[in-house]
Design a protein around this motif. Structure first.
Motif, short mmCIF file in Angstrom:
data_model
loop_
_atom_site.label_atom_id
_atom_site.label_comp_id
_atom_site.label_asym_id
_atom_site.label_seq_id
_atom_site.Cartn_x
_atom_site.Cartn_y
_atom_site.Cartn_z
N VAL A 272 -0.54 7.86 -5.59
CA VAL A 272 -1.67 8.80 -5.46
C VAL A 272 -1.15 10.20 -5.15
N LEU A 273 -0.20 10.31 -4.25
CA LEU A 273 0.31 11.63 -3.87
C LEU A 273 1.15 12.28 -4.96
N MET A 274 1.77 11.47 -5.80
CA MET A 274 2.54 12.03 -6.92
C MET A 274 1.59 12.65 -7.96
N VAL A 275 0.49 11.98 -8.20
CA VAL A 275 -0.47 12.46 -9.21
C VAL A 275 -1.39 13.53 -8.62
N SER B 176 -6.50 13.56 2.65
CA SER B 176 -7.47 12.51 2.32
C SER B 176 -6.78 11.17 2.13
N ALA B 177 -5.66 11.18 1.44
CA ALA B 177 -4.92 9.93 1.19
C ALA B 177 -4.41 9.34 2.50
N ILE C 243 7.96 12.22 0.70
CA ILE C 243 7.86 12.50 -0.74
C ILE C 243 7.29 13.88 -1.05
N SER C 244 6.84 14.60 -0.03
CA SER C 244 6.27 15.94 -0.24
C SER C 244 7.34 17.00 -0.36
N SER D 267 0.81 -1.21 0.00
CA SER D 267 0.00 0.00 0.00
C SER D 267 0.85 1.27 0.00
N GLU D 268 2.07 1.17 0.45
CA GLU D 268 2.95 2.34 0.46
C GLU D 268 3.18 2.84 -0.96
#
Length: 139
Positions: free
Chosen positions: A32-35, A42-43, A138-139, A25-26
């Motif tokens: 999801v966070l990249m896109v 929410s994610a 990743i942010s 799931s990671e």
């Protein structure tokens, strides 16, 4: 894939990854966070809820197992996860995010009849922290 579908895929992945089934799931969270970086909160919430529910499904499996004496007679020895859970109680479930051992901890918590409320709390906190670290990295 749109935002809703991405979050549904993340929920499904995080739920399945927390059960006895293998999953990553990671990687889905990172995707999801990249896109959709705007879905950060929410994610995190969806992944945490899905993974927590998956962990609680393992807890329920533990509740359905035979009593301790019958089980120990079948397996012939005590498992390390069971002993850790017995010794530390619900707080050990913070580590339910760990690969392999996390599933054992959740099953052991159910088997030992650790109160479900505390199980949910510690499982959720541990899983949230893991996802938060990944999302922040990743942010």
């Amino acid at each position: 894939m749109d935002e809703q579908s991405s979050l549904l895929a993340l929920f499904t992945s995080s739920f399945l990854a927390a059960t006895l089934l293998p999953g990553g799931s990671e990687a889905v969270l990172v995707g999801v966070l990249m896109v959709y970086p705007e879905l950060y909160a929410s994610a995190l919430g969806v992944a945490t809820v899905g993974n927590t529910l998956g962990g609680m499904s393992s807890y329920v499996i533990g509740r359905l197992l035979p009593d301790e004496k019958a089980m120990l007679n079948k397996i012939g020895h005590k498992t390390r996860g069971l002993e850790w859970t017995r010794h530390h109680g619900a707080p050990i479930l913070f580590f339910s995010w760990l690969p392999l051992i996390g599933d054992i901890l959740c099953v052991a918590a159910g088997w030992l009849r650790i109160h479900w409320f505390w199980a949910v709390i510690f499982i959720a906190v541990g899983k949230f922290v893991r996802y938060w670290v990944i999302a922040t990295a990743i942010s």
